[in-house]
Structures are given as C-alpha cells and as structure tokens.
Write a protein that holds these residues in place. Sequence first.
Motif, PDB file in Angstrom:
ATOM      1  N   ILE A   3       0.700  -1.244  -0.461  1.00 44.97           N
ATOM      2  CA  ILE A   3      -0.345   0.233  -0.186  1.00 44.97           C
ATOM      3  C   ILE A   3       0.830   1.045  -0.011  1.00 44.97           C
ATOM      4  CG2 ILE A   3      -1.272   1.424   1.312  1.00 44.97           C
ATOM      5  CD1 ILE A   3      -2.421  -1.311   2.311  1.00 44.97           C
ATOM      6  N   LEU A 161      -8.309  -0.458   3.922  1.00 47.64           N
ATOM      7  CA  LEU A 161      -8.483   0.850   2.436  1.00 47.64           C
ATOM      8  C   LEU A 161     -10.057   1.015   2.686  1.00 47.64           C
ATOM      9  CD1 LEU A 161      -6.836   1.222   0.106  1.00 47.64           C
ATOM     10  CD2 LEU A 161      -8.695  -0.294  -1.246  1.00 47.64           C
TER      11      LEU A 161
ATOM     12  N   ALA B  34      -7.622   0.593  -6.118  1.00 46.59           N
ATOM     13  CA  ALA B  34      -6.559   2.185  -6.387  1.00 46.59           C
ATOM     14  C   ALA B  34      -7.151   3.080  -7.325  1.00 46.59           C
ATOM     15  CB  ALA B  34      -5.697   2.405  -5.605  1.00 46.59           C
TER      16      ALA B  34
END
Lengths: 228, 93
Positions: A3, A161, B34
């Motif tokens: 991440i 997330l 993402a």
Amino acid sequence: MHIPDGFLDLHICAITYLATIIFLVFAFKRAREVIDEKHIPLMATLTAMFFAAQMMNYPIIGGTTAHLLGGPILAITLGPYAGLISMTIILLIQALLFGDGGIITLGANIWNMGIIGVFIPYIICLLILKIKNSKNALMIGIFLAAFIGDVLAAIFAGLELGLSTLTFPYSVPIAVTAMGLHHSIIGIGEGIVTIIIISIILKVRPDLMNIPKIAPKWMGELKISTMR
Amino acid sequence: MSRMVIVGIIIAILFVFIGTFWLYESTETFDKIAELFGAEEQSIYQAPFPDYEIPGFEGNKIVNIAIGITSTLLILGVTFIVGKALRVRKVKR
C-alpha cells in the motif's frame, strides 16, 4: 499488495503501526531467546530469496499481475516471529530504497504481509497437523495455510482501504470483495509454490525443517521433518 | 559461506533474471482497485531507486539486474546482521 502513502487514512496507519510494533517487540524478544547459529544463514537466505521472488510478476486475471509473498514458507521453516522479522526487513528496504509501499503505510503493509501473511499459515498448519499427523495432511495443510494466509492478508488490505473513508468514498464490502477475489487466484499459486519448496527442502535438507521454530511459546512447535 | 547460502543466492539471482527479462510487467490488483476508486499516491518520501530503476537508466536491463542482485545481497547482509545481533544478545544473557 504494497500500500503506497496516501491510500489510507492516518488513523488506520496509526492503529496498524501500533499493532505491528507490539508484535515486533514480542518477535525480537522471543528471537533473542531461541535463535542460534542454525537459524541465521537459513533466515538470511530465505529472506533474500523471497525478496528476489517478489520481483517476478506473473499474470493473473483482468490484466493484473501477482507475485509470491513468501510468508507461509518463512513461517513453516523458521516460525512466525522469525518470518515477521524477515518480512519486516524486506518491506522496510522495499519502501526505503524502491518506493514499493509507503512509509506512513509501512505499519499496515507489515501487518498484512508480515503478521497476517505469516501467523495465519503457521496456525493453520499447526491445526491441520493436530487433526491428522501424516505427510498427506501436511501437504494439504501447507496448501491451505498459504492460500488462506494470502487471501486473509488481501482481505485485511481491503478492510484498511474500505475503512479509510476520508481517502476512499467506498464501502468496506466493495474493497474487501475486490481484494479477496483477486488474491484467491494468487493464493492458489502461493499454495502450489509453497508445497513444491517445502517438499524440496524435506527431500534435500530435512534437517532444516527440524530447527526450533521462533514462535510464541503458547503456539507450540511445528515438527514436520520426521513425517512419513 | 555454507553451501545452502550459495545455492540460495544462485536461486535468488535466477529470480532476478526472470523478473527482469520475462516476468517484469507489474499491475498489482491493489493498484487496479485504487485506480478504480480514484485514489492517488501521495509520497512523503522520494525513494532513491523508484520502481527498482536508477533515474536516467529506466528500462536498462543490465542496470535492473545490477540493482536486483545488489539489493538481494543487501537483504542477505542485513538479515545476517540482525540475526547475529540477536544471537549476541542471547549469548550475553
């Protein structure tokens, strides 16, 4: 699954850092009690090998790629605390030298890949061998350990997330499902490779599987070298 | 150096070669998700070798292999030092 900075809310980063530091304190404390000259070259070699293995990206689904994590093998051969120390070294150098994973998110990355991805496989292997202590059970245990470890690590990443509501205006289920589904494919690969590598070690150097595991005392020893 | 370490280093170097020449395309699931969610990376720190490349030598396979091998040996060395440090503390106790 590294991440980068900016993907997680600060409070998620703080919580995961805190949890990771607690585990690391216990890991170093236990390692100081157990580690001997046999552990060091094996730990260094496996850590270097899995760092290099993470550079190989193989295609999976939807145009994405995956790489081995290595956590299950580290846990099964050295014990979860040693695996955590090894993964921490890998993740720290990846973040500091190569920008692979963030600095603020380092705690989350170590939590996902170094704690969940290492402790869960070790626990699963222990449980399966408690149920049935045979070589076939070991192979099934290794596969399940690696598979579930990988998928759970991904689910945690998705959870972090999804809970980062300031960064991601999406819900937990969306992030968790997306990560979990994709990583179930990666988990199958990790499971197969883990079986192959452990089988090779058992054939060529079974003594390496017999060194004391650097694990929490309450978890007990994972002894597999004498299995038939 | 023990035979096991040498064999391990050779396998690791093999991984570096495979990762440089064949399995180098990286689009991680995480990045894809993402991107889908519109999240952007906000680096607070500039790594010296972003994406395992030396700035100015991007795409140079020889440089990539050199970085891969050097960093693998660095990891080996760091882990040895950490292990030895833990061992020294155990002996002292």
